[in-house]
Write an enzyme that holds these catalytic residues in place. Structure first.
Site, PDB file in Angstrom:
ATOM      1  N   ARG A 156     -29.814 -40.713  -3.762  1.00  0.00           N
ATOM      2  CA  ARG A 156     -30.172 -40.879  -5.275  1.00  0.00           C
ATOM      3  C   ARG A 156     -31.227 -42.057  -5.272  1.00  0.00           C
ATOM      4  NH1 ARG A 156     -26.048 -42.934 -10.032  1.00  0.00           N
ATOM      5  NH2 ARG A 156     -27.674 -44.163 -11.366  1.00  0.00           N
ATOM      6  N   GLU A 190     -23.099 -54.596 -18.003  1.00  0.00           N
ATOM      7  CA  GLU A 190     -22.378 -53.494 -17.706  1.00  0.00           C
ATOM      8  C   GLU A 190     -21.746 -53.451 -16.343  1.00  0.00           C
ATOM      9  OE1 GLU A 190     -24.787 -49.771 -17.853  1.00  0.00           O
ATOM     10  OE2 GLU A 190     -23.240 -48.458 -17.193  1.00  0.00           O
ATOM     11  N   GLU A 227     -23.679 -48.246 -26.641  1.00  0.00           N
ATOM     12  CA  GLU A 227     -23.516 -47.823 -25.451  1.00  0.00           C
ATOM     13  C   GLU A 227     -23.825 -49.175 -24.516  1.00  0.00           C
ATOM     14  OE1 GLU A 227     -25.162 -44.219 -24.456  1.00  0.00           O
ATOM     15  OE2 GLU A 227     -25.008 -44.484 -22.218  1.00  0.00           O
ATOM     16  N   ARG A 228     -22.705 -49.415 -23.707  1.00  0.00           N
ATOM     17  CA  ARG A 228     -22.653 -50.578 -22.691  1.00  0.00           C
ATOM     18  C   ARG A 228     -22.870 -52.078 -23.553  1.00  0.00           C
ATOM     19  NH1 ARG A 228     -20.320 -47.163 -19.432  1.00  0.00           N
ATOM     20  NH2 ARG A 228     -21.776 -45.441 -18.943  1.00  0.00           N
ATOM     21  N   ASN A 253     -30.468 -42.699 -24.884  1.00  0.00           N
ATOM     22  CA  ASN A 253     -29.822 -41.407 -25.213  1.00  0.00           C
ATOM     23  C   ASN A 253     -29.774 -41.148 -26.639  1.00  0.00           C
ATOM     24  OD1 ASN A 253     -28.978 -41.236 -22.250  1.00  0.00           O
ATOM     25  ND2 ASN A 253     -27.389 -42.728 -22.698  1.00  0.00           N
ATOM     26  N   GLU A 275     -29.923 -37.643 -16.574  1.00  0.00           N
ATOM     27  CA  GLU A 275     -28.344 -37.684 -17.155  1.00  0.00           C
ATOM     28  C   GLU A 275     -28.126 -36.686 -18.245  1.00  0.00           C
ATOM     29  OE1 GLU A 275     -27.111 -41.900 -15.443  1.00  0.00           O
ATOM     30  OE2 GLU A 275     -27.482 -41.987 -17.586  1.00  0.00           O
ATOM     31  N   ARG A 323     -39.394 -43.600 -19.243  1.00  0.00           N
ATOM     32  CA  ARG A 323     -38.423 -44.305 -18.156  1.00  0.00           C
ATOM     33  C   ARG A 323     -38.683 -43.546 -17.000  1.00  0.00           C
ATOM     34  NH1 ARG A 323     -33.064 -44.690 -19.457  1.00  0.00           N
ATOM     35  NH2 ARG A 323     -32.703 -46.926 -18.971  1.00  0.00           N
ATOM     36  N   GLU A 358     -37.812 -52.649 -16.263  1.00  0.00           N
ATOM     37  CA  GLU A 358     -36.636 -52.790 -17.297  1.00  0.00           C
ATOM     38  C   GLU A 358     -35.518 -53.705 -16.665  1.00  0.00           C
ATOM     39  OE1 GLU A 358     -35.591 -49.030 -18.908  1.00  0.00           O
ATOM     40  OE2 GLU A 358     -33.462 -49.324 -18.321  1.00  0.00           O
ATOM     41  N   LYS A 379     -36.759 -49.298 -13.661  1.00  0.00           N
ATOM     42  CA  LYS A 379     -35.562 -50.305 -13.502  1.00  0.00           C
ATOM     43  C   LYS A 379     -35.625 -51.354 -12.389  1.00  0.00           C
ATOM     44  CE  LYS A 379     -31.804 -47.969 -15.627  1.00  0.00           C
ATOM     45  NZ  LYS A 379     -30.162 -47.489 -15.785  1.00  0.00           N
ATOM     46  N   ASP A 382     -29.047 -48.625 -10.000  1.00  0.00           N
ATOM     47  CA  ASP A 382     -29.084 -48.761 -11.643  1.00  0.00           C
ATOM     48  C   ASP A 382     -28.153 -50.122 -11.788  1.00  0.00           C
ATOM     49  OD1 ASP A 382     -28.298 -48.099 -14.293  1.00  0.00           O
ATOM     50  OD2 ASP A 382     -27.036 -46.273 -13.723  1.00  0.00           O
TER      51      ASP A 382
HETATM   52  C1  BDP Z   1     -26.590 -46.551 -16.616  1.00  0.00           C
HETATM   53  C2  BDP Z   1     -25.772 -46.479 -18.160  1.00  0.00           C
HETATM   54  C3  BDP Z   1     -25.627 -45.187 -19.123  1.00  0.00           C
HETATM   55  C4  BDP Z   1     -27.208 -45.314 -19.542  1.00  0.00           C
HETATM   56  C5  BDP Z   1     -28.131 -45.325 -18.212  1.00  0.00           C
HETATM   57  C6  BDP Z   1     -29.729 -45.326 -18.458  1.00  0.00           C
HETATM   58  O1  BDP Z   1     -24.263 -46.337 -17.518  1.00  0.00           O
HETATM   59  O2  BDP Z   1     -24.965 -45.544 -20.024  1.00  0.00           O
HETATM   60  O3  BDP Z   1     -27.690 -44.350 -20.373  1.00  0.00           O
HETATM   61  O4  BDP Z   1     -28.040 -46.247 -17.356  1.00  0.00           O
HETATM   62  O5  BDP Z   1     -30.064 -46.397 -18.221  1.00  0.00           O
HETATM   63  O6  BDP Z   1     -26.364 -47.459 -16.171  1.00  0.00           O
HETATM   64  O7  BDP Z   1     -30.219 -44.386 -19.204  1.00  0.00           O
END
Ligand code: BDP
Length: 713
Positions: free
Chosen positions: A352, A409, A183-184, A226, A307, A340, A403, A376, A381
């Site tokens: 958000r 990305e 992912e990414r 995920n 998410e 997280r 983080e 983060k 994001d």
């Molecule tokens: C977002 C990404 C996604 C990640 C999410 C995360 O697009 O793919 O799952 O962060 O940090 O920026 O959980």
């Protein structure tokens, strides 16, 4: 017959030529550990001073790794492989701990202040150099430090350098899936060849460990946040254990992302409620099972109630309930939970940027002592620029881990040159004003009882590891700043450039110059002035500021920029969402005031009229155009600088970088043109006189589709 022999001979010669070209061409695999020969006179000196490597005491795998690296490194730098005798009076590098110090040195070498992972490099005169540490891992770090010192032009005379890491956990987070997609990820497949594990151990795992140990990274989460429940089944635990065995000698612990609903999904329990005894019992037994196979397992990383991921809130429980349940399972084994704080919910209509703080701040003091909340760097994001996350320093009774994203990305994937050192440094050096002035993010992180920093990895199966040669620098700088969060991105860039490309000062100057300007260039051509999240839907490739029809408001770029005929920007002051007050008072005041907000965050915190005048003398609209143009121009400058290095850099890497810079320039122009076409349309304003018009009408940009963009889950 003779003809056939001749043909075979020619064939063999061609093969051999091809092979040697392949063997000698630089392809980026060696990262910053290239150990290319030093200049002849320095080489000769090093041959003398490092003719022997002496490592008394039990030859543990870690000590062996240190010796091997020195042999490899000095063998390359001095073009002479050192001998490994039991002892040597001169011409030796000695790796020593307090209990292995030779008799003649007892009482003469201080190990004070080195801690468990630090090291000291010390010239003794008489052509002896000590690498001193309290542990084998300290000796390994010291060996890498000595090689770095030599690779960047340092000598062995008069050496006395001590260093130790300021944070306990310096971690990579892989977002790697069991099917080997990432992912990414923009660097090929997952480095973990899951299917062949545990029986086949790719040689890359060892080189991965070496590279990480060379910068002091000491933990790695193997799988995506995920997470799949199957990762916690015996079959997959065995695979993780095999990787852990390879990484262990290099001081790297393995962690796993845990899916909160795993016991339920795997059919073991009727619920995943963290207060349910059967669920608690399942996790406790799972921890026992993991530690039986991976005795130094680090712990779990968890993305919950974010998410669409399952979490304790599905059962009316809090993040603390969820984290503490897992913490209790890991506690007897010394493991930790990285929980997280990246949460936002479809049912919460507030800004958000405010949600993580709103959910986590009230839980301060409720987390078990082996939980750290992983936050983060910014409140939204991983954008090219964000203010710091308001949670830094806001939870004095809770350990907080930072983080960062190393994979790009939101900063042009692997093809854009964007050195992230300045971004990490900007965050780490920001004063939180929590508990007084001078409390930078770095200082707060260093003071945490469970201190740490995590970076979402940019590593994959590509030959050059990171998808581009320059993206290796982001892995490198992350590691160096994790070791020393108050370090300088510019110094690290120089060091990396010297080791990765050339020791020629002029080349280093030029490459460092490109790197240091590159992140701001991306901010300028993508999201200047505090804008954010204007990227294409889902894959996040390319510009799409016009998107405004997605199911959730905060998925839409239009939610972030809020541009219309009247103006642009997100009002996060008292007249708007009031996110500014989540910061400590001095910051809240600074950000909340239109006159004092830093110009690079203007539209993050304020809504501004298009014709409002700015201190630069330009209107908001003209300023926006100025930034987009400046970003494109900066990429042109990078291209020219690089073109000037043609004969100074090896041909294969030179060409790779040239190609990528050409892509970056095209895409910077695309970003600039698409965004300006859109903002011109919504604002009803024409581009200032003398400005280049977008190459296409807005509808052309809006029609672009990228169904196979990489990294998209
Ligand atoms: C977002 C990404 C996604 C990640 C999410 C995360 O697009 O793919 O799952 O962060 O940090 O920026 O959980």
């Amino acid at each position: 017959m003779a003809n056939r022999t001749l043909r075979s001979l020619v064939f063999l010669l061609v093969m051999a030529a091809g092979l040697s070209a392949r063997v000698f061409a630089e392809d980026g695999y060696d990262l910053w550990l290239r150990y290319q020969p030093l200049a002849a006179p320095v080489q000769a000196e090093l041959r003398q001073a490092a003719a022997h490597i002496v490592a008394p005491g039990a030859r543990t795998p870690t000590l062996q790794a240190a010796v091997d690296e020195l042999v490899r490194g000095i063998g390359g730098l001095a073009r002479q492989v050192p001998a490994i005798p039991e002892s040597a009076e001169s011409g030796a590098i000695l790796l020593v701990k307090p209990d292995t110090l030779p008799g003649n040195l007892k009482g003469k070498v201080s190990f004070d202040g080195l801690g468990q992972e630090g090291y000291r490099l010390l010239s003794l005169g008489g052509a002896q150099t000590l690498i001193a540490a309290n542990s084998d891992i300290g000796l390994l770090y010291g060996s890498f430090a000595l090689l770095r010192h030599l690779q960047t032009g340092g000598g062995l005379q008069g050496l006395d350098i001590s260093d130790s890491p300021r944070l306990q956990r310096r971690m990579l987070n892989h977002w790697d899936n069991p099917d080997r997609t990432v992912e990414r990820g923009y660097a090929g497949q997952s480095i973990w060849d899951w299917w062949k594990l545990p029986d086949h151990l790719d040689a890359r795992y060892t080189d991965y460990a070496r590279a990480n140990a060379s910068v002091g990274i000491n933990g790695t989460v193997l799988n995506n946040v995920n997470a799949k429940a199957e990762m916690l089944t015996p079959r997959w635990i065995e695979k993780a254990a095999a990787v852990a065995d390879v990484l262990r000698p290099y001081g790297i612990r393995v962690y796993l992302s845990a899916r909160f609903s795993a016991p339920f999904e795997l059919g073991a329990t009727a619920t995943a409620d963290p207060l349910d005894p059967a669920v608690r019992d399942w996790w406790a037994k799972k921890a026992d099972e993991i530690y039986a196979t991976i005795p130094d397992f680090g712990g779990f990383l968890v993305k919950a109630n974010s998410e669409g991921q399952p979490g304790p809130q599905d059962y009316g429980r809090s993040h603390a309930d969820g984290a503490n349940m897992l913490a209790a399972a890991l506690k007897p084994h010394g493991g930790i939970v990285l929980w997280r704080a990246f949460v936002y919910s479809e049912t919460d209509a507030t800004d958000r940027a405010k949600q993580a703080y709103a959910e986590f701040k009230p839980l301060d003091g409720q987390f078990a002592d082996n939980v750290t909340v992983q936050v983060k760097n910014g409140p939204i994001d991983f954008q090219p620029r964000e203010p710091i996350h308001p949670l830094f320093g806001a939870m004095p009774e809770t350990s907080v881990t930072a983080e960062f994203q190393i994979t790009k990305e939101y900063l042009g994937f692997a093809t854009h040159l964007a050195y992230l050192g300045p971004m990490y440094e900007e965050v780490l050096k920001t004063d939180t004003f929590r508990g007084g002035e001078g409390q930078t993010v770095a200082k707060l992180l260093m003071a945490e009882p469970l201190s740490g920093i995590a970076g979402v990895a940019n590593i994959g199966s590509d030959r050059n590891w990171s998808g581009s040669h320059f993206d290796q620098a982001n892995w490198y700088t992350f590691g160096r700043l994790a070791w020393s969060p108050e370090g300088s991105a510019a110094d690290i860039a120089r060091e990396w450039a010297a080791m990765t490309f050339s020791r020629d000062r002029e080349v280093i100057d030029k490459i460092t110059g490109m790197m240091m300007a590159s992140r701001e260039a991306v901010v300028d051509y993508m999201t200047p002035m505090g804008l954010a999240h204007l990227m294409g839907t889902g894959h996040h490739y390319g510009p799409a500021p016009w998107v405004n029809d997605l199911a959730r408001p905060e998925w839409n770029p239009a939610y972030y920029h809020r541009a219309d005929a009247g103006g642009i920007g997100f009002d996060r002051t008292a007249t708007g969402s009031n996110a500014a007050v989540q910061y400590a008072a001095p910051h809240a005041a600074l950000y909340g005031n239109r006159q004092t907000v830093p110009p690079e965050l203007l539209l993050w915190f304020h809504r501004a009229g298009w014709d409002e005048a700015l201190p630069s003398g330009r209107t908001v609209w003209a300023e926006l155009v100025y930034h987009y143009d400046r970003g494109v121009a900066a990429v042109g400058t990078m291209r020219r600088t690089w073109a000037g290095l043609e004969v100074r850099v090896d041909p294969a890497r030179f060409r790779d970088v040239s190609d990528f810079l050409a892509i970056q320039e095209q895409e910077a122009i695309w970003w600039r043109d698409a965004c300006l076409a859109y903002f011109a349309a919504v604002s009803g304003r024409a581009l200032p006189p003398g400005t280049r018009l977008p190459a296409h009408p807005l509808s052309w940009y809006q029609a672009q589709q990228f169904p196979y963009a990489p990294g998209h889950p």
